[in-house]
Design a protein around this motif. Structure first.
Motif, mmCIF file in Angstrom:
data_model
loop_
_atom_site.group_PDB
_atom_site.id
_atom_site.type_symbol
_atom_site.label_atom_id
_atom_site.label_comp_id
_atom_site.label_asym_id
_atom_site.label_seq_id
_atom_site.Cartn_x
_atom_site.Cartn_y
_atom_site.Cartn_z
ATOM 1 N N ALA A 88 0.835 -1.209 0.000
ATOM 2 C CA ALA A 88 0.000 0.000 0.000
ATOM 3 C C ALA A 88 0.869 1.259 0.000
ATOM 4 N N LEU A 89 1.955 1.241 0.764
ATOM 5 C CA LEU A 89 2.847 2.403 0.813
ATOM 6 C C LEU A 89 3.473 2.658 -0.561
ATOM 7 N N ASP A 90 3.862 1.593 -1.252
ATOM 8 C CA ASP A 90 4.414 1.750 -2.604
ATOM 9 C C ASP A 90 3.427 2.461 -3.522
ATOM 10 N N TYR A 91 2.175 2.058 -3.466
ATOM 11 C CA TYR A 91 1.153 2.704 -4.308
ATOM 12 C C TYR A 91 0.985 4.173 -3.932
ATOM 13 N N LEU A 92 0.927 4.453 -2.641
ATOM 14 C CA LEU A 92 0.716 5.842 -2.204
ATOM 15 C C LEU A 92 1.849 6.757 -2.645
ATOM 16 N N MET A 93 3.067 6.214 -2.704
ATOM 17 C CA MET A 93 4.226 7.045 -3.025
ATOM 18 C C MET A 93 4.446 7.209 -4.527
ATOM 19 N N ILE A 94 3.526 6.689 -5.346
ATOM 20 C CA ILE A 94 3.628 6.949 -6.792
ATOM 21 C C ILE A 94 3.376 8.428 -7.057
ATOM 22 N N LYS A 95 2.315 8.951 -6.461
ATOM 23 C CA LYS A 95 2.018 10.397 -6.530
ATOM 24 C C LYS A 95 1.599 10.827 -5.139
ATOM 25 N N PRO A 96 2.568 11.026 -4.250
ATOM 26 C CA PRO A 96 2.245 11.185 -2.833
ATOM 27 C C PRO A 96 1.741 12.585 -2.475
ATOM 28 N N SER A 97 0.856 12.606 -1.496
ATOM 29 C CA SER A 97 0.520 13.862 -0.838
ATOM 30 C C SER A 97 1.576 14.120 0.227
ATOM 31 N N GLU A 98 1.547 15.293 0.806
ATOM 32 C CA GLU A 98 2.489 15.594 1.885
ATOM 33 C C GLU A 98 2.279 14.623 3.041
ATOM 34 N N SER A 99 1.019 14.270 3.288
ATOM 35 C CA SER A 99 0.709 13.327 4.361
ATOM 36 C C SER A 99 1.296 11.951 4.070
ATOM 37 N N ASN A 100 1.205 11.517 2.811
ATOM 38 C CA ASN A 100 1.784 10.219 2.442
ATOM 39 C C ASN A 100 3.287 10.207 2.660
ATOM 40 N N THR A 101 3.937 11.294 2.257
ATOM 41 C CA THR A 101 5.398 11.380 2.424
ATOM 42 C C THR A 101 5.769 11.345 3.898
ATOM 43 N N ASN A 102 4.996 12.011 4.722
ATOM 44 C CA ASN A 102 5.261 12.013 6.167
ATOM 45 C C ASN A 102 5.054 10.620 6.755
ATOM 46 N N THR A 103 4.041 9.911 6.270
ATOM 47 C CA THR A 103 3.814 8.534 6.721
ATOM 48 C C THR A 103 5.020 7.668 6.373
ATOM 49 N N CYS A 104 5.530 7.852 5.168
ATOM 50 C CA CYS A 104 6.692 7.077 4.714
ATOM 51 C C CYS A 104 7.925 7.400 5.566
ATOM 52 N N LEU A 105 8.149 8.676 5.817
ATOM 53 C CA LEU A 105 9.286 9.093 6.640
ATOM 54 C C LEU A 105 9.182 8.567 8.065
ATOM 55 N N ALA A 106 7.984 8.612 8.607
ATOM 56 C CA ALA A 106 7.792 8.111 9.966
ATOM 57 C C ALA A 106 8.144 6.638 10.047
ATOM 58 N N GLN A 107 7.728 5.864 9.047
ATOM 59 C CA GLN A 107 8.060 4.439 9.040
ATOM 60 C C GLN A 107 9.563 4.237 8.909
ATOM 61 N N LEU A 108 10.201 5.007 8.035
ATOM 62 C CA LEU A 108 11.645 4.884 7.834
ATOM 63 C C LEU A 108 12.411 5.151 9.127
ATOM 64 N N ASN A 109 12.004 6.173 9.867
ATOM 65 C CA ASN A 109 12.763 6.597 11.042
ATOM 66 C C ASN A 109 12.380 5.860 12.321
ATOM 67 N N GLN A 110 11.191 5.247 12.339
ATOM 68 C CA GLN A 110 10.730 4.611 13.577
ATOM 69 C C GLN A 110 10.725 3.086 13.510
ATOM 70 N N ALA A 111 10.961 2.513 12.337
ATOM 71 C CA ALA A 111 10.874 1.058 12.182
ATOM 72 C C ALA A 111 11.873 0.350 13.088
ATOM 73 N N ASN A 112 11.437 -0.764 13.672
ATOM 74 C CA ASN A 112 12.347 -1.571 14.501
ATOM 75 C C ASN A 112 12.836 -2.804 13.762
ATOM 76 N N ASN A 113 12.628 -2.830 12.427
ATOM 77 C CA ASN A 113 13.067 -3.982 11.634
ATOM 78 C C ASN A 113 13.436 -3.513 10.231
ATOM 79 N N MET A 114 14.312 -4.279 9.573
ATOM 80 C CA MET A 114 14.818 -3.882 8.261
ATOM 81 C C MET A 114 13.750 -3.988 7.182
ATOM 82 N N THR A 115 12.770 -4.868 7.340
ATOM 83 C CA THR A 115 11.709 -4.984 6.340
ATOM 84 C C THR A 115 10.993 -3.652 6.161
ATOM 85 N N ASP A 116 10.531 -3.088 7.268
ATOM 86 C CA ASP A 116 9.789 -1.826 7.191
ATOM 87 C C ASP A 116 10.699 -0.651 6.860
#
Length: 893
Positions: free
Chosen positions: A700-728
């Motif tokens: 779902a994140l891949d689809y959202l980031m095709i043409k992301p809103s600012e909110s989508n980009t923030n969601t992606c960044l939050a996952q990148l910086n807060q993930a506790n595993n390499m998958t996420d």
């Protein structure tokens, strides 16, 4: 085709002759010193015939002969000769002991075959023909010997000294050196020999077999990697339990060892009792390893362990029989992984690999049967055909027989041939004898190359309520054969009506022929054309064909898009639900390709039925979340390419991109709900349910980031910086890097650098970081890839790094490899050819495996095809080209 400048010898299966001599006992004394190693070999040779030959050749490469003696007496030069690749004994006795001492230089061995040094350790890779780089030997799999190995080295530099079998003795020597003496009680061919010497730490455990024996389990790694071994150890114990339960196979030594090596041409090697692994296939922990990495470790650990019986205790007579061990063992590890997770998801993953890459191999210049009739360089036949198609052939046999008879057949195979080097015929014959089935026609799967095509037509008669299926099989010509004989093909099927699945009453069947589930049946296709008539069919059905992908074939049936909708949503076979969804997506992509050709792509709107299916799937509460993700993911560019008569990589990329963007826009609210379900506090577990949840969320994140809103980009960044595993973490970084939005590009570059700084000390993580950039489809991919070759993280001698950059760019970034929008650009082809030529001098195996994209030049329009052809010509004209590359280039031109 121009004549090759290099003429490797061709080896033919029809020329096979049993070995003239056996080696009853092998004693090796390997003395490792800095810069050089001496191998003192004592071989007890016995002639199999009453008459000794006039000459006996022992294979040997890159060896410096120091001394040679027979029965303790030194030989003079009139009694032997050295020639390219061999030591030839003149007038040998019927039985004698040969002693040779050779000098080798493991530190300079960049081919990673034989004995070589990787970082802090010395290690071996002897399959297929690496042992001849260690000492002079009858280097062929049908020569099986009792091995005793003594290793000595500096105790400070190499505190660990390992070989096959059980440890007999160890101790200190003079001058700070020490030794270890190992004996393997099971006779084996030399390709299963292993030696490791170096400074490694160990994780230990144990396993109690079904008969009550205690087996020591040891995984050796660099000290920094001790915290990454728990998953591999658990996988090993699970595999040992599974093999006892499913196949009745118990481990046969007192110790089982795994060693992780960073520089390794393969994934892993099943050496008896001492498996040597590429680090990528044994190291795993949540912070540094993706779900796919965890699954790969589980599968590869199981695969190599299962080889203990299907490959070691029963081995190959010759290298033409490679699929005897590999195809069978891939089937065994696939079934193990299916039992550990989701069988349907595992099937989808395996079939996707097969149809995208092995089918392409079948359609290319290197097409070969799973048991080839000839080869020039055996390393080139470690292919998807031998492994993955070989697995599918075993799967067909298992499905034709059913679980009980297949187990009876494998029991007979292991009992009949334990301690022997055998053929694929021996394997099939054991199954036939145990089941009283005739598999003579089935042998065509072993003897013929190519992917059969099934064309299915049907007819429904309302008056008689009869439904008729007619199936024709045809296999296109391949280099070794133009006139293909029919295959024995199991076609699993069902029939769908308006209210669900219909009962199957096949004309000619008696009541005892009916399966317990009368809505599912396996038809056996054995002729070029066959007709099957079903009676008492109350309505015109939609056929569900090739369920579970019951045979490695291409299926041609004219499904309407409404039929595909019905199968996607209602078929009881999970694989065929996925398959129908993919076919519907392919139909929409074909629409987009047509729009691209007509210069109307910017106005393209996808068929609403695809979006209807996706919406319905997203609402289906009982659907496995991993299956949902796979059904939502569009066919890859590689798979789409294989469906085209002439491949246009730019058109494919643009068409798929537009369809994906339309899906993202239409289902944005559903994707946002899934992506925002990310919970950084949730404990990571590499179990099927959690893996599935991460997969659907990141899809779902891949689809959202095709043409992301600012909110989508923030969601992606939050996952990148807060993930506790390499998958996420890696999924979020990938979504950022692949995004075309101008506002995201600078952010993505910043996050790429931050990721590198965070993980630069973890080689396997950095391999993923390199691959992410080499795969990126944004314009400028070739320049980015070239820049990676100059990055401190890249190592031109490490196979993992080479595959992560050069291999990924040329195989997984088609839009940039083929020149982007500049359709006459051949820069990508020249880049790959340059890399192949340079690598061929150091590591021919890796160089040869990089060649594949260029070998398919005939599939492209003339401008691209000719440019690829010219690069193959340039490679062919390179002085000193290895047999590995020469064979592939010669067959491709």
């Amino acid at each position: 085709m121009p004549e090759s400048l290099h003429q490797p010898n061709t080896v033919y299966l029809k020329d096979y002759q049993p070995p003239t001599y056996t080696i009853e006992k092998t004693y090796l004394d390997v003395a490792i010193h800095k810069g050089e190693t001496f191998v003192d070999s004592t071989l007890n040779l016995v002639c199999r015939d009453s008459d000794a030959p006039r000459e006996l050749a022992l294979a040997g490469e890159q060896l410096e002969l120091v001394s040679i003696a027979v029965d303790g007496e030194p030989l003079d030069k009139a009694q032997y000769r050295l020639e390219a690749g061999a030591l030839v004994l003149l007038n040998p006795k019927l039985s004698f002991q040969l002693q040779t001492v050779v000098r080798i230089e493991p530190e300079k061995n960049s081919s990673l075959e034989g004995l070589y040094r990787s970082r802090t350790i010395y290690c071996t890779q002897c399959e297929a023909e690496g042992f001849r780089k260690i000492t002079y030997y009858l280097d062929r799999p049908d020569v099986m010997s009792d091995f005793t190995t003594r290793i000595s080295a500096s105790k400070a530099e190499c505190p660990l000294l390992l070989s096959n079998g059980n440890l007999l003795e160890s101790g200190d020597l003079e001058n700070g050196r020490h030794f270890a003496l190992w004996h393997d009680p099971h006779k084996k061919p030399c390709y299963l020999f292993a030696l490791v010497a170096g400074d490694l730490s160990v994780v230990e455990d144990s396993f109690v077999t079904a008969s009550g024996r205690n087996v020591e389990l040891k995984i050796f790694v660099e000290e920094k990697d001790l915290d990454k071994c728990a998953h591999a150890m658990n996988s090993l114990k699970s595999a040992m339990r599974w093999d006892e339960k499913v196949y009745g196979r118990e481990y046969d030594l007192d110790i089982f060892m795994i060693v992780a090596v960073d520089d390794f041409n393969m994934g892993a090697m099943e050496n008896k009792g001492l498996n040597i692994f590429n680090t990528s296939c044994v190291l795993a922990k949540p912070e540094t390893t993706t779900d796919a990495g965890f699954q790969r470790v589980e599968g590869v650990v199981a695969h190599e362990y299962f080889h203990n019986w299907s490959g070691n205790r029963v081995t190959c007579r010759d290298w033409f029989q490679l699929s005897l061990k590999e195809g069978f063992t891939v089937y065994r590890d696939a079934e193990f992984s299916a039992d550990m997770g989701s069988p349907t998801v595992k099937r989808v993953e395996d079939v996707t690999l097969l149809r995208t890459h092995q089918f392409a191999e079948d359609a290319g210049p290197m097409a070969h049967p799973i048991r080839p009739a000839s080869y020039m360089e055996i390393s080139n036949f470690y292919t998807l055909t031998v492994y993955e198609k070989g697995c599918e052939v075993v799967r067909m046999l298992a499905n034709l027989l059913g679980p009980e008879l297949f187990r009876k057949g494998t029991d007979l195979y292991f009992e009949r041939h334990d301690g022997q080097a055998v053929t694929t015929e021996d394997f099939v014959q054991a199954l036939a004898d145990a089941s009283d089935r005739d598999f003579s026609l089935f042998q065509n799967w072993y003897n013929q190359a190519g992917t059969p095509e099934l064309t299915v037509t049907d007819h429904y008669d309302e008056n008689s309520r009869q439904y008729t299926l007619t199936i024709k099989q045809f296999t296109p010509p391949t280099p070794e054969c133009t006139d293909k004989q029919p295959f024995h093909i199991p076609v699993a099927m069902g029939l769908l009506g308006e209210a669900g699945e219909l009962a199957l009453n096949l004309e000619g069947n008696t009541p005892e022929d009916l399966p317990s589930d009368n809505t599912h049946m396996v038809l056996e296709l054995t002729e070029a054309e066959q007709t099957f008539v079903f009676t008492n069919v109350p309505e015109r059905p939609v056929p569900s064909l090739l369920r579970g992908f019951s045979a490695p074939v291409k299926l041609k049936y004219e499904y309407s898009r409404d039929d595909l909708v019905k199968l996607s949503l209602h078929d009881s076979d999970g694989f065929n639900r996925y398959e129908a969804c993919q076919k519907l997506a392919m139909a929409v992509i074909d629409d987009a390709l047509h729009a691209y050709t007509c210069d109307e792509l910017e106005h393209f709107t996808p068929d609403a039925r695809l979006l209807q299916v996706y919406r319905s799937l997203l609402l289906e509460s009982e659907l496995d979340q991993a299956m949902l993700a796979y059904m939502l993911i569009l066919p890859s560019e590689g798979y789409i390419a294989e469906q085209q008569d002439v491949i246009d990589p730019i058109a494919i990329h643009e068409a798929r991109r537009v369809v994906a963007a339309a899906i993202a826009s239409a289902l944005r609210s559903q994707f946002q709900r899934l992506a925002e379900s990310f919970d950084p506090a949730q404990e990571y577990k590499p179990v099927a349910r959690d893996i599935a949840a991460r997969l659907i969320r990141n899809t779902a994140l891949d689809y959202l980031m095709i043409k992301p809103s600012e909110s989508n980009t923030n969601t992606c960044l939050a996952q990148l910086n807060q993930a506790n595993n390499m998958t996420d973490e890696l999924a979020a970084l990938t979504a950022l890097v692949n995004c075309d939005a101008p506002a995201v590009k600078a952010l993505a570059e910043k996050q790429l650098e931050a990721f590198y700084q965070k993980w630069h000390h973890e080689p396997l993580v950095i391999n993923s970081w390199l691959a992410l950039q080499a795969r990126n489809a944004r314009p400028g991919g070739l320049e980015r890839t070239k820049a990676l070759l100059d990055h401190p993280a890249y190592d031109a001698s490490n196979p993992n790094k080479i595959r992560s950059v050069i291999g990924v760019f040329s195989n997984a970034n088609p839009v940039n490899f083929h020149g982007g929008t500049a359709q006459d650009s051949a820069a990508g082809y020249k880049f790959l050819a340059d890399q192949v030529i340079a690598l061929d001098r150091k590591n021919p195996q890796i160089a040869a495996r990089l060649l594949t994209p260029l070998t398919r030049w005939r599939r492209y329009a003339e401008s691209r095809g000719q440019a690829m052809y010219q690069e193959l010509l340039r490679i062919n004209e390179t002085a000193g080209l290895s047999p590995d590359c020469s064979e592939i280039v010669t067959k491709s031109l």
